[in-house]
Design an enzyme around this catalytic site. Sequence first.
Site, mmCIF file in Angstrom:
data_model
loop_
_atom_site.group_PDB
_atom_site.id
_atom_site.type_symbol
_atom_site.label_atom_id
_atom_site.label_comp_id
_atom_site.label_asym_id
_atom_site.label_seq_id
_atom_site.Cartn_x
_atom_site.Cartn_y
_atom_site.Cartn_z
ATOM 1 N N HIS A 105 0.823 -1.222 0.000
ATOM 2 C CA HIS A 105 0.000 0.000 0.000
ATOM 3 C C HIS A 105 0.857 1.272 0.000
ATOM 4 C CE1 HIS A 105 0.382 -0.351 4.509
ATOM 5 N NE2 HIS A 105 0.504 0.959 4.388
ATOM 6 N N ASP A 135 0.319 -7.892 1.686
ATOM 7 C CA ASP A 135 0.549 -6.447 1.593
ATOM 8 C C ASP A 135 2.050 -6.133 1.566
ATOM 9 O OD1 ASP A 135 -0.144 -3.744 1.400
ATOM 10 O OD2 ASP A 135 -0.043 -3.466 3.557
ATOM 11 N N SER A 209 4.726 2.369 7.876
ATOM 12 C CA SER A 209 4.441 1.153 7.113
ATOM 13 C C SER A 209 5.634 0.752 6.265
ATOM 14 C CB SER A 209 3.226 1.369 6.209
ATOM 15 O OG SER A 209 2.069 1.606 6.966
#
Length: 354
Positions: A105, A135, A209
């Site tokens: 993402h 992810d 992230s």
Amino acid sequence: MKIFDIVKYILNAVSYGVLFAVALILLKPELFPGLQSSPLFSQSPKEQQALSFAKAVSLASPAVVNIYSEKIENNPRYGHQPRASTRLGSGVIMDSNGYILTNMHVIQQADLIWVLLQNGQRYPGELIGFDRFTDLAVIKINVTDLPVIPQKPEQQPLAGDIVLAIGNPLNLGQTVTQGIISATGRNGLSTTSYLEFLQMDAAINEGNSGGALINSNGILVGINSRKFTQNNPNHQLEIQGIFFAVPYQLAHKVMRQIIENGKVVRGWLGIVSNQYYTDLKGFIVESVIENSPAKLAGIQAGDIIYQIGEQPIASITQALDIIAETTPNTKVKVKMYRKGQPIETTVTIIELNG
């Protein structure tokens, strides 16, 4: 006898002299300035060394990078002039030749990817591939001799382990947060969920992230992924201290497949099952998907699968991992019970799609 008496007299005199000296030192230590610095006579306790994770951070932090992904958009508010929107993230250098792990993402739909090293150098990043189930994504920069995050493939994180999350939250620069592992997940390639991730309470914010989750020795434990979010918008709870990371072993498997194949190749059987407990080992097939390898091999709802290939099966999660890591077009023997009778069939595993 006279010699013995003389020796005895001397020893007694020496003993009394030693006792007197010790008593004098204990009662009047100020008479002996040279002894004041001795630890034996020091009045202040020895200062305890402060607990610090600085060594672990110094080992791992050079291999954690900042990632800026840019998407070029035509915005009608500005006369359809192209404008770049930037997304923040972090990444971990896994190989000295420039392979970097991050979250999918972070770079999703990006037109440009920029990687900023901790020494201040900036390089364009090339997307090698991604895996939407975990992810994760792999990007590469054309640089060699890069600092690599410490890795230990055989290590298994445990609930209660101290962990440190390193990343670039809100573009503040490299930041470290600390917590413990609250729960551990699996390392197989089957379709993932929150339960298969590492859960921890080291804070993850926007920009964290894709960064590194390390232990107190600076060794990579996982790739920071996300915070817990609630699916029901009508029932909001104030949630704190629930964050997730992809376990290192799973992330490494995904990375190797992306580098070798450009994607993650997973095998597929085509069954649906909940985790039923039975007197027999294995799991109960709840339903079989039409036109799937399981359907073509004659597997039916109600069958109890207890062995796949040469491996005895204890749970559905174990079975899905075995199937996922089986090369597509491989024929596998499946042993099961049907109405109490043992039977066997051969299944041709195909690639999971979509």
